[in-house]
Design an enzyme around this catalytic site. Structure first.
Site, mmCIF file in Angstrom:
data_model
loop_
_atom_site.group_PDB
_atom_site.id
_atom_site.type_symbol
_atom_site.label_atom_id
_atom_site.label_comp_id
_atom_site.label_asym_id
_atom_site.label_seq_id
_atom_site.Cartn_x
_atom_site.Cartn_y
_atom_site.Cartn_z
ATOM 1 N N ARG A 176 60.004 0.337 -41.213
ATOM 2 C CA ARG A 176 60.015 1.084 -42.463
ATOM 3 C C ARG A 176 61.271 1.934 -42.624
ATOM 4 O O ARG A 176 61.242 3.047 -43.148
ATOM 5 C CB ARG A 176 58.754 1.953 -42.579
ATOM 6 C CG ARG A 176 57.467 1.143 -42.609
ATOM 7 C CD ARG A 176 57.394 0.238 -43.822
ATOM 8 N NE ARG A 176 56.218 -0.624 -43.790
ATOM 9 C CZ ARG A 176 56.204 -1.872 -43.321
ATOM 10 N NH1 ARG A 176 57.319 -2.410 -42.844
ATOM 11 N NH2 ARG A 176 55.101 -2.587 -43.324
ATOM 12 N N SER A 226 50.441 3.127 -49.557
ATOM 13 C CA SER A 226 50.103 3.518 -48.186
ATOM 14 C C SER A 226 50.895 4.764 -47.805
ATOM 15 O O SER A 226 52.125 4.784 -47.874
ATOM 16 C CB SER A 226 50.434 2.370 -47.231
ATOM 17 O OG SER A 226 50.111 2.710 -45.906
ATOM 18 N N GLU A 296 54.949 7.563 -44.497
ATOM 19 C CA GLU A 296 55.770 6.459 -44.990
ATOM 20 C C GLU A 296 56.339 6.811 -46.358
ATOM 21 O O GLU A 296 57.447 6.420 -46.696
ATOM 22 C CB GLU A 296 54.904 5.200 -45.086
ATOM 23 C CG GLU A 296 55.583 3.963 -45.586
ATOM 24 C CD GLU A 296 54.659 2.753 -45.511
ATOM 25 O OE1 GLU A 296 54.482 2.102 -46.555
ATOM 26 O OE2 GLU A 296 54.111 2.475 -44.423
#
Length: 303
Positions: A176, A226, A296
């Site tokens: 990520r 998310s 995230e």
């Protein structure tokens, strides 16, 4: 900063109507909350992006890049300086063996374009709501695939306003994250190297992934997607669920009852509500399991 002068100057650099002052940002992000931008600029060409980046650097004005706002929380105090939104840069096509897509194109649309051209490799992206720029920024992934697996190179602009092509190890891929997360470069265009495939098989895979997404994710509410990265060897949603946090609210923000890895804007939440709930979830999971959940989602702007 003289906001009036910045507004006036930028109007001379970009397409008419593409610069707005004191723009409320809640309509520009998926969470549907956040404060104002001093200046919002929506360039239509790479040259306009260069002009804005160069202007901001020369005049020492803060510059924030925003895609379609799918994986970002903007604090209630908004963003000072210039917000550069890339949504109008959405062209895609084929150049020889490469599928190219501009930074503002939605990665979902790029996966559908690949299907039309009988190209396999982007099926995993059929449910990712962000832009191409955002997908490269965070090495977006789902269902076992990641952007790094199919990206051949990227056209970018440096802080100095220079165009550069990055590929291979220059992109500094991680979980990520990529070199773009450092802020040293802004994505302008992605070049994907895909493989010829059976369109029926590609479509079947995309249909199945879409079915899974719609059955598991709280798409009926505004959210940033998310919220947390997957901790090593664990699943963030499972840890949150086993901590008994589903349905927990702060203000209008709620831990989704459908998927614990999502926090939704259930009832006119503020960014303060949302961020407060993120911190509450992190503390509860740390207390119960000793696991530190890392966000995230990008959190930007002022209190």
């Amino acid at each position: 900063m003289n906001i009036s002068k910045i507004h006036e100057d930028l109007q001379q650099l970009v397409t008419a109507g593409a610069v707005k002052r004191d723009e409320v940002l809640e309509s520009h992000v998926f969470t549907r909350m956040g404060g104002q931008a001093d200046i919002l600029a929506e360039p239509a060409t790479y040259e306009e992006v260069q002009a804005i980046v160069t202007y901001a650097r020369v005049n020492e004005i803060p510059l924030t890049v925003l895609g379609n706002g799918s994986n970002v929380i903007i604090r209630d105090g908004g963003i000072r300086g210039i917000v550069l939104q890339t949504s109008d840069l959405s062209e895609m096509g084929l150049r020889g063996d490469l599928l190219y897509a501009q930074c503002g194109a939605k990665i979902i649309d790029v996966s559908r374009f690949a299907l039309e051209k009988r190209l396999a490799g982007l099926e995993f992206a059929c449910g990712i709501p962000g832009t191409v720029g955002g997908a490269l920024y965070m090495n977006a992934g789902a269902y076992g695939g990641e952007v790094k697996d199919v990206l051949q190179s990227a056209l970018a602009i440096s802080k100095a306003g220079q165009l550069v092509t990055l590929q291979g190890e220059e992109l500094e891929w991680g979980y990520r994250k990529s070199i773009f997360a450092s802020g040293a470069f802004i994505v302008l265009e992605a070049r994907f190297l895909l493989q010829p495939g059976d369109p029926a098989a590609i479509k079947a895979a995309m249909d199945e992934l879409t079915r899974q997404r719609e059955s598991k994710q709280p798409l009926e509410y505004p959210s940033c997607g998310s919220v947390f990265k997957r901790p090593p060897g664990r699943f963030a949603g499972q840890l949150i669920q086993e901590s008994g946090l589903q349905g927990t609210r702060i203000g209008g923000a709620e831990v989704s009852r459908k998927h614990a890895g999502f926090i939704v804007n259930a009832d006119h939440a503020t960014a303060k509500d949302y961020i407060g709930l993120i911190h509450h979830v992190q503390a509860a999971v740390k207390d119960k399991f000793g696991v530190e959940l890392e966000t995230e989602v990008e959190i930007i702007g002022e209190e």
